[in-house]
Design a protein around this motif. Structure first.
Motif, mmCIF file in Angstrom:
data_model
loop_
_atom_site.group_PDB
_atom_site.id
_atom_site.type_symbol
_atom_site.label_atom_id
_atom_site.label_comp_id
_atom_site.label_asym_id
_atom_site.label_seq_id
_atom_site.Cartn_x
_atom_site.Cartn_y
_atom_site.Cartn_z
ATOM 1 N N SER A 1 9.148 -12.300 12.446
ATOM 2 C CA SER A 1 8.943 -12.627 11.030
ATOM 3 C C SER A 1 7.517 -13.099 10.751
ATOM 4 N N SER A 2 6.839 -13.619 11.774
ATOM 5 C CA SER A 2 5.451 -14.077 11.585
ATOM 6 C C SER A 2 4.436 -13.069 12.105
ATOM 7 N N GLY A 3 4.934 -11.907 12.564
ATOM 8 C CA GLY A 3 4.053 -10.897 13.130
ATOM 9 C C GLY A 3 3.460 -9.975 12.085
ATOM 10 N N ALA A 4 2.908 -8.844 12.550
ATOM 11 C CA ALA A 4 2.196 -7.910 11.676
ATOM 12 C C ALA A 4 3.078 -7.391 10.543
ATOM 13 N N LEU A 5 4.327 -7.031 10.861
ATOM 14 C CA LEU A 5 5.211 -6.492 9.822
ATOM 15 C C LEU A 5 5.683 -7.586 8.867
ATOM 16 N N GLY A 6 5.914 -8.759 9.405
ATOM 17 C CA GLY A 6 6.313 -9.885 8.561
ATOM 18 C C GLY A 6 5.264 -10.215 7.522
ATOM 19 N N LYS A 7 3.996 -10.075 7.902
ATOM 20 C CA LYS A 7 2.899 -10.367 6.967
ATOM 21 C C LYS A 7 2.687 -9.227 5.964
ATOM 22 N N ALA A 8 2.969 -8.002 6.399
ATOM 23 C CA ALA A 8 2.675 -6.836 5.552
ATOM 24 C C ALA A 8 3.804 -6.484 4.590
ATOM 25 N N ILE A 9 5.053 -6.796 4.972
ATOM 26 C CA ILE A 9 6.207 -6.376 4.172
ATOM 27 C C ILE A 9 6.907 -7.597 3.591
ATOM 28 N N PRO A 10 6.916 -7.757 2.274
ATOM 29 C CA PRO A 10 7.600 -8.909 1.653
ATOM 30 C C PRO A 10 9.081 -8.914 2.016
ATOM 31 N N GLY B 1 19.316 2.658 8.131
ATOM 32 C CA GLY B 1 18.928 1.282 7.858
ATOM 33 C C GLY B 1 18.377 0.535 9.058
ATOM 34 N N THR B 2 18.343 1.201 10.233
ATOM 35 C CA THR B 2 17.836 0.546 11.443
ATOM 36 C C THR B 2 16.341 0.277 11.346
ATOM 37 N N GLY B 3 15.641 1.136 10.619
ATOM 38 C CA GLY B 3 14.184 1.017 10.553
ATOM 39 C C GLY B 3 13.516 1.771 11.694
ATOM 40 N N LYS B 4 14.061 2.962 12.017
ATOM 41 C CA LYS B 4 13.571 3.714 13.171
ATOM 42 C C LYS B 4 12.128 4.181 12.998
ATOM 43 N N THR B 5 11.699 4.443 11.740
ATOM 44 C CA THR B 5 10.330 4.930 11.532
ATOM 45 C C THR B 5 9.310 3.915 12.045
ATOM 46 N N PHE B 6 9.467 2.650 11.662
ATOM 47 C CA PHE B 6 8.556 1.612 12.144
ATOM 48 C C PHE B 6 8.734 1.387 13.646
ATOM 49 N N ALA B 7 9.975 1.572 14.137
ATOM 50 C CA ALA B 7 10.260 1.331 15.553
ATOM 51 C C ALA B 7 9.541 2.319 16.463
ATOM 52 N N TYR B 8 9.260 3.537 15.969
ATOM 53 C CA TYR B 8 8.466 4.447 16.820
ATOM 54 C C TYR B 8 6.990 4.452 16.443
ATOM 55 N N LEU B 9 6.668 4.132 15.179
ATOM 56 C CA LEU B 9 5.262 4.136 14.773
ATOM 57 C C LEU B 9 4.452 3.026 15.460
ATOM 58 N N ALA B 10 5.004 1.819 15.493
ATOM 59 C CA ALA B 10 4.259 0.678 16.047
ATOM 60 C C ALA B 10 3.862 0.910 17.510
ATOM 61 N N LEU C 1 1.126 2.004 5.712
ATOM 62 C CA LEU C 1 1.572 0.615 5.814
ATOM 63 C C LEU C 1 1.405 0.099 7.246
ATOM 64 N N MET C 2 1.813 0.923 8.223
ATOM 65 C CA MET C 2 1.693 0.515 9.626
ATOM 66 C C MET C 2 0.234 0.455 10.060
ATOM 67 N N VAL C 3 -0.562 1.427 9.624
ATOM 68 C CA VAL C 3 -1.990 1.446 9.961
ATOM 69 C C VAL C 3 -2.659 0.168 9.469
ATOM 70 N N SER C 4 -2.329 -0.216 8.231
ATOM 71 C CA SER C 4 -2.924 -1.408 7.626
ATOM 72 C C SER C 4 -2.455 -2.682 8.332
ATOM 73 N N SER C 5 -1.136 -2.800 8.573
ATOM 74 C CA SER C 5 -0.599 -4.041 9.137
ATOM 75 C C SER C 5 -1.023 -4.246 10.592
ATOM 76 N N LEU C 6 -1.227 -3.147 11.333
ATOM 77 C CA LEU C 6 -1.607 -3.265 12.745
ATOM 78 C C LEU C 6 -3.121 -3.238 12.956
ATOM 79 N N GLY C 7 -3.862 -3.008 11.866
ATOM 80 C CA GLY C 7 -5.311 -2.928 12.001
ATOM 81 C C GLY C 7 -5.740 -1.739 12.847
ATOM 82 N N PHE C 8 -5.060 -0.619 12.664
ATOM 83 C CA PHE C 8 -5.332 0.598 13.442
ATOM 84 C C PHE C 8 -6.583 1.292 12.899
ATOM 85 N N TYR C 9 -7.530 1.584 13.775
ATOM 86 C CA TYR C 9 -8.794 2.170 13.331
ATOM 87 C C TYR C 9 -8.925 3.658 13.658
#
Length: 652
Positions: A8-17, A49-58, A87-95
């Motif tokens: 909850s305090s990690g990259a996704l917690g900060k990026a997704i309300p 509803g598992t959130g598989k997209t973020f689970a493989y993107l990260a 969203l993932m690129v932004s939250s993880l700081g991917f360059y």
């Protein structure tokens, strides 16, 4: 690191309300991370509803390795590239660099547009098509990608699209005068330079098939291959590891020969005769093949003398085209390319007409204007396994529907996979309170006479009570048409029907109306995401067994029987279970959704195999009483009214 990202305090917690850590999502992310680290195969069924997209993107993004992500459709591809990935690129700081790569038929070909504009000024040209071509030319001066999906000036099914895009057959390659402007080349170059490339299954598998022949490739090499909606892969792979010939290919070749004659070889009147012969022969075979929207057995059809006669006429047209185009070699790049295509298509015709080779299904398909002839391998396991072994790296396959009663073998065996790990993740939805499954009493027998009127009589009160907000998913176009006609006669609510406009327009209209019944088939069983109270009832006419006369199914059944297997339990039931799971998945898309699922097929409760279907579905409470359905819907609707009133009070 993975655990921190999904906290909850990690990259996704900060990026997704309102982000809430979910154990199944974290479990999948760890498994993907391990597969990437060890270069192994992973198969994961992740419930809705598992959130598989973020689970493989990260894990893919933090690995720093070149990644190909393949989705089941262009719509999902767009959603992933334009919504989830940024969203993932932004939250993880991917360059790193990311790229979207589609098939050739999505990109404008400047050279073919120029040729069509010249041709459209002839007396025979359709003025409406000229208007569309001019709009595309205006757009072409502004676009950076050439992706026709972004061109709002023409419809997504516009008839001019095939004539202003290229195929592997008609592309002039480096010989093209517009090669420097080529949008396909630009897209491919961007993909080669990118760290993450988003493609779709059709493009990925078409590319594998091209590589197998030793020709150029479109998709770059990578270290990680991720397939979302992976349940579609076996059937799509079968299409691309086979061969096909279509009347569209013949008419496009004829059209290019005609344009070559009018623009660069006006002294060769025989070219016009060649074009007319090719187009005419293609149309005559289409007429002989009969019904539209039909799949038939090509081995049986080609025994007909009428069909053999038309095949001979097409072959004669190819012979004439070959001889005349050979005389025109060097006159024009378009005609030179047409000569190469003529040879290729002639050889393909010979191949699809040689029905003696075992291990393939021979079938044909007709639309109102065109036909296509296909030879499809009964198994792609060896070919796909070979490609996986050759590329090495990590191969990850995920979907909400891969297992049949917790067994993955139906999926893995068809692709020759040997996963190091395979498992199912439960959906986070509370199906016990969010949904109700009803198999009503007094149902007519499936496939019996007069099913549609009985279903309308039985279910009209449910649809009325729910004020529409209902999908009626059918297993055939005929049932869809019959139900739509009857519901329009009896319901005061709007009735929308698949095919009367584009899929996207239909969905938008369904959402905006708020009280509609949508009657649909195939395309709406999967990849549709309608959340909230806009959809609270899904009705399925019967278990989605593939029609027994489907030539592909018949061939797979015969193949299974030859190897000593039970085709019904090993082929037909698993296919139908996967399809049913997809249809059921349209109902509950969010933790706040509530709704009723009605499956109008007694076999779920009267046949032994019904338990295989039921055990493969989410744990939804079941009933046979439509009164319970009415009570559930009444309670759901009352809750919705109270929530709206409460919201209004708070806002005031």
């Amino acid at each position: 690191m993975i655990a921190k990202i999904f906290s909850s305090s990690g990259a996704l917690g900060k990026a997704i309300p309102g982000f809430q850590p979910r154990q199944p999502q974290l479990d999948m992310a760890h498994a993907v991370h391990d597969a990437i680290k060890n270069g192994t195969q992973l198969v994961v069924e992740a419930g809705t509803g598992t959130g598989k997209t973020f689970a493989y993107l990260a894990p893919a993004l933090v690995s720093g390795k070149k990644t190909i992500i393949s989705t089941g459709s262009k719509n999902l591809q767009e959603q992933l590239f334009h919504r989830d990935l940024p969203l993932m690129v932004s939250s993880l700081g991917f360059y790193g660099q990311v790229a979207l790569l589609k098939g050739r038929s999505n990109y404008l070909c400047p050279e073919r547009l120029n040729r069509q504009l010249i041709e459209s000024h002839t007396p025979q040209a359709d003025p409406e098509l000229l208007t569309q071509l001019v709009k595309v030319r205006t757009w072409s001066s502004e676009t950076k990608t050439g992706d026709l999906g972004d061109c709002e000036a023409i419809a997504e099914d516009s008839p001019i699209i095939p004539s202003i895009t290229s195929t592997n057959d008609n592309c002039l390659g480096k010989e093209c005068p517009s090669f420097e402007e080529c949008f396909v080349v630009k897209a491919r170059k961007k993909a080669l330079d990118a760290d993450v490339v988003v493609v779709n299954h059709h493009l990925f598998l078409a590319d594998l098939a091209i590589k197998e022949t030793g020709f150029g490739e479109l998709i770059p090499e990578a270290d990680i291959f991720i397939f979302d909606e992976a349940h579609q892969l076996p059937d799509i792979a079968s299409q691309y590891f086979g061969q096909s010939l279509s009347s569209r290919q013949l008419t496009e070749l004829a059209k290019d020969i005609e344009i070559g004659y009018r623009t660069e070889a006006r002294d060769m009147r025989q070219l016009q005769k060649v074009a007319e012969r090719l187009a005419g022969a293609a149309m005559d075979l289409r007429i002989i093949l009969g019904d539209t929207s039909f799949r038939g057995n090509w081995r049986e059809a080609i025994k007909s003398q009428a069909v053999q006669r038309e095949i001979l006429r097409i072959n004669d047209a190819f012979e004439l085209a070959y001889d005349v185009l050979k005389l025109a070699l060097g006159r024009s790049q378009l005609l030179d390319a047409a000569f190469e295509r003529c040879t290729l298509l002639k050889n393909r015709l010979e191949r699809v007409c040689d029905t003696t080779i075992s291990g393939y299904s021979y079938w044909y398909e007709c639309t109102p204007r065109h036909f296509s002839l296909h030879i499809t391998p009964l198994s792609v396991a060896d070919k796909f396994k070979e490609q996986v072994a050759e590329k090495e790296g990590a191969w990850i396959f995920t979907s909400a529907t891969l297992a049949v009663n917790d067994d993955f073998s139906h999926f893995t065996q068809r692709l020759g996979l040997e996963p190091t790990k395979q498992f199912s993740l439960p959906s986070p939805f509370d199906y016990q309170s969010q949904a109700l499954l009803c198999v009503p009493r007094f149902l007519p027998e499936p496939n019996s006479y007069g099913v549609a009127p009985k279903l309308v009589e039985l279910l009209e009160p449910v649809i009325k009570q729910n004020q529409g907000r209902c999908f009626f998913l059918c297993t055939s176009h005929q049932m869809m048409r019959d139900l739509a006609e009857l519901f329009r006669q009896t319901l005061d609510l709007p009735v929308l029907v698949q095919g009367e406009t584009t899929k996207q327009k239909l969905l938008t209209e369904f959402m905006e109306l708020g009280n509609a019944l949508l009657v649909a088939t195939g395309a709406f069983w999967e990849g549709i995401d309608v959340r909230g109270d806009a959809l609270s009832c899904v009705i399925i006419d019967k278990l989605p067994f593939t029609a027994p006369d489907d030539p592909l199914l018949k061939a797979r059944i015969e193949d299974c029987q030859l190897s000593g297997g039970d085709a019904f339990s090993q082929v037909q039931i698993p296919d139908a279970v996967i399809t049913l799971k997809q249809g059921v998945g349209r109902l509950i898309r969010d933790t706040k959704d509530k709704g009723v699922l009605v499956i109008c097929d007694n076999r779920l409760v009267t046949r032994p195999y019904g338990s295989t279907f039921l055990q493969s579905l989410p744990p939804i409470p079941r009933t046979r009483d439509l009164k319970k359905v009415s009570e559930f819907l009444a309670q759901t609707n009352q809750t919705e009214v109270e929530q709206v009133e409460q919201k209004a009070i708070l806002e005031n």
